[in-house]
Design a protein around this motif. Structure first.
Motif, PDB file in Angstrom:
ATOM      1  N   ASN A   1       3.994  -4.875   5.666  1.00 32.44           N
ATOM      2  CA  ASN A   1       3.008  -5.742   6.472  1.00 32.44           C
ATOM      3  C   ASN A   1       3.065  -5.131   7.826  1.00 32.44           C
ATOM      4  O   ASN A   1       1.923  -5.572   8.580  1.00 32.44           O
TER       5      ASN A   1
ATOM      6  N   GLY B   1       4.756 -10.293  -1.302  1.00 34.95           N
ATOM      7  CA  GLY B   1       3.656 -11.478  -1.467  1.00 34.95           C
ATOM      8  C   GLY B   1       2.679 -10.599  -2.369  1.00 34.95           C
ATOM      9  O   GLY B   1       2.776  -9.517  -2.562  1.00 34.95           O
ATOM     10  N   ILE B   2       1.598 -11.242  -3.048  1.00 36.84           N
ATOM     11  CA  ILE B   2       0.699 -10.402  -3.671  1.00 36.84           C
ATOM     12  C   ILE B   2      -0.698 -10.962  -3.354  1.00 36.84           C
ATOM     13  O   ILE B   2      -1.050 -12.005  -2.856  1.00 36.84           O
ATOM     14  N   THR B   3      -1.493  -9.927  -3.174  1.00 39.06           N
ATOM     15  CA  THR B   3      -3.185 -10.100  -3.122  1.00 39.06           C
ATOM     16  C   THR B   3      -3.777  -9.239  -4.122  1.00 39.06           C
ATOM     17  O   THR B   3      -3.249  -8.319  -4.820  1.00 39.06           O
TER      18      THR B   3
ATOM     19  N   ASP C   1      -0.687  -5.177  -3.448  1.00 40.17           N
ATOM     20  CA  ASP C   1      -2.031  -5.291  -3.669  1.00 40.17           C
ATOM     21  C   ASP C   1      -2.267  -4.952  -5.330  1.00 40.17           C
ATOM     22  O   ASP C   1      -2.267  -3.832  -5.843  1.00 40.17           O
TER      23      ASP C   1
ATOM     24  N   PHE D   1      -2.200 -14.101   5.635  1.00 41.62           N
ATOM     25  CA  PHE D   1      -1.034 -13.205   6.658  1.00 41.62           C
ATOM     26  C   PHE D   1      -1.804 -12.771   7.963  1.00 41.62           C
ATOM     27  O   PHE D   1      -2.767 -12.256   8.081  1.00 41.62           O
TER      28      PHE D   1
ATOM     29  N   ASP E   1       8.817  -7.377   5.222  1.00 40.75           N
ATOM     30  CA  ASP E   1       8.044  -8.082   4.539  1.00 40.75           C
ATOM     31  C   ASP E   1       6.877  -7.057   3.840  1.00 40.75           C
ATOM     32  O   ASP E   1       6.301  -6.324   4.536  1.00 40.75           O
TER      33      ASP E   1
ATOM     34  N   PHE F   1      -5.424  -4.811   3.912  1.00 41.42           N
ATOM     35  CA  PHE F   1      -3.850  -4.327   3.525  1.00 41.42           C
ATOM     36  C   PHE F   1      -4.206  -2.835   3.428  1.00 41.42           C
ATOM     37  O   PHE F   1      -3.619  -2.287   2.366  1.00 41.42           O
TER      38      PHE F   1
ATOM     39  N   THR G   1       3.796  -6.620   0.695  1.00 39.59           N
ATOM     40  CA  THR G   1       2.482  -7.267   0.186  1.00 39.59           C
ATOM     41  C   THR G   1       2.178  -5.916  -1.000  1.00 39.59           C
ATOM     42  O   THR G   1       2.232  -4.798  -0.806  1.00 39.59           O
TER      43      THR G   1
ATOM     44  N   THR H   1      -2.693 -14.141   0.675  1.00 35.38           N
ATOM     45  CA  THR H   1      -1.643 -13.763  -0.290  1.00 35.38           C
ATOM     46  C   THR H   1      -1.203 -15.039  -0.976  1.00 35.38           C
ATOM     47  O   THR H   1      -1.381 -16.225  -0.521  1.00 35.38           O
TER      48      THR H   1
ATOM     49  N   PRO I   1       3.005 -15.965  -2.083  1.00 36.49           N
ATOM     50  CA  PRO I   1       4.352 -15.551  -2.095  1.00 36.49           C
ATOM     51  C   PRO I   1       4.897 -15.207  -3.546  1.00 36.49           C
ATOM     52  O   PRO I   1       4.846 -16.202  -4.114  1.00 36.49           O
TER      53      PRO I   1
END
Length: 296
Positions: free
Chosen positions: A182, A35-37, A153, A8, A149, A252, A151, A84, A86
């Protein structure tokens, strides 16, 4: 789902998130992307969590469900340091306040592998994972006529526990999620001096070189995972990219001032322990900026 990973760049995200959120009663809509991180974990070589749905709860409406596909092939540990995957992209939803988020998990296709046992797979269960899933409480806003947007975590270091006695699986997954917009996030990164810190603090640097602990307020007293004052996130220190140079990155993080500290003491995420911490310092994070904090 396209399983290729992406980094990202916050500058490339849509603007306008400060617009009025609107109300779901008005019929106005906006679009959302999630999204995922993952915050890194030290003992695992693979954490595969097969997410099947993401569900959003409007403050004054029914749950909205989006099916997911392909996460039975995604190793969450590949999603570190700002990388990340999506979940959903530019989905239209009613504008307004949302109060909950859930990730539904297919436990039959979820597993972990340990660094110490090679390719052996261990089962991973989530209490009610296929019904109510992993829950994330807390409000977020979808602005009208705006793309927003987010994210999620997913913190494997805190989330995965080894249950005592009889259990549904070898390991259990408890909710350990953060949701960030984000447009509001930056990161903290730096080095840990090998000759003065690592050599002094680590019993066996070949197997464990410690973690940097990040606390959500300035002047915090460092404590371990599982304590009443546990960190917002703890990220491993490693010289994998450049042997002999030990680095870390906590990504993040929303704008604000944090306390960071380093420890090479072993940390059990289920037990409150007395760890030795080095060099606590306050660090201010700004959006779209990587702030340096090193331990000398």
């Amino acid at each position: 789902m396209n399983s290729s990973l992406k980094l990202f760049t916050v500058a490339a995200l849509a603007a306008g998130v400060t617009a009025c959120g609107g109300s779901s009663d008005s019929g106005e809509t906006g679009t959302v992307s999630f999204g995922i991180t993952d915050a890194p974990a030290t003992e695992f070589s693979n954490v595969t969590v097969a997410f099947t749905e993401i569900q959003l709860k409007p403050a004054d409406g029914d749950w909205i469900t989006f099916p997911l596909d392909g996460f039975e092939t995604v190793n969450m540990l590949d999603l570190q340091g700002g990388v990340t995957e999506p979940l959903i992209t530019d989905e239209e939803v009613l504008a307004g306040n949302y109060t909950q988020l859930r990730l539904i998990v297919d436990t039959d296709n979820s597993f972990v592998k340990l660094k110490s046992t090679g390719d052996t797979e261990y089962s991973l269960a989530v209490p009610s994972g296929e019904q109510s899933g992993l829950k994330l409480q807390g409000e977020f806003i979808v602005a009208a006529d705006t793309s927003t947007d987010f994210t999620i975590d997913f913190d494997a270091q805190r989330a995965i526990v080894n249950p005592a006695g009889e259990a549904l699986a070898d390991y259990m997954l408890r909710p350990a999620l953060r949701l960030v917009n984000n447009l509001d996030v930056g990161s903290i990164a730096g080095t840990v001096n090998a000759s003065t810190v690592i050599a002094t603090e680590c019993a066996d640097v070949a197997t464990y070189s410690g973690m940097v602990y990040v606390y959500g307020e300035p002047g915090a007293t460092p404590d371990d995972l599982g304590s009443e004052n546990e960190p917002l996130v703890a990220v491993p220190v490693s010289d994998e990219d450049d042997p002999g140079t030990y680095t870390y990155k906590a990504a993040f993080l929303t704008e604000g001032t944090y306390t960071v500290s380093y420890s090479c003491s072993a940390d059990d995420n289920e037990i409150d322990e007395d760890l030795t911490f080095v060099g606590p310092q306050d660090v201010t994070v700004e959006a779209d900026t990587e702030t340096t904090a090193s331990f000398e």
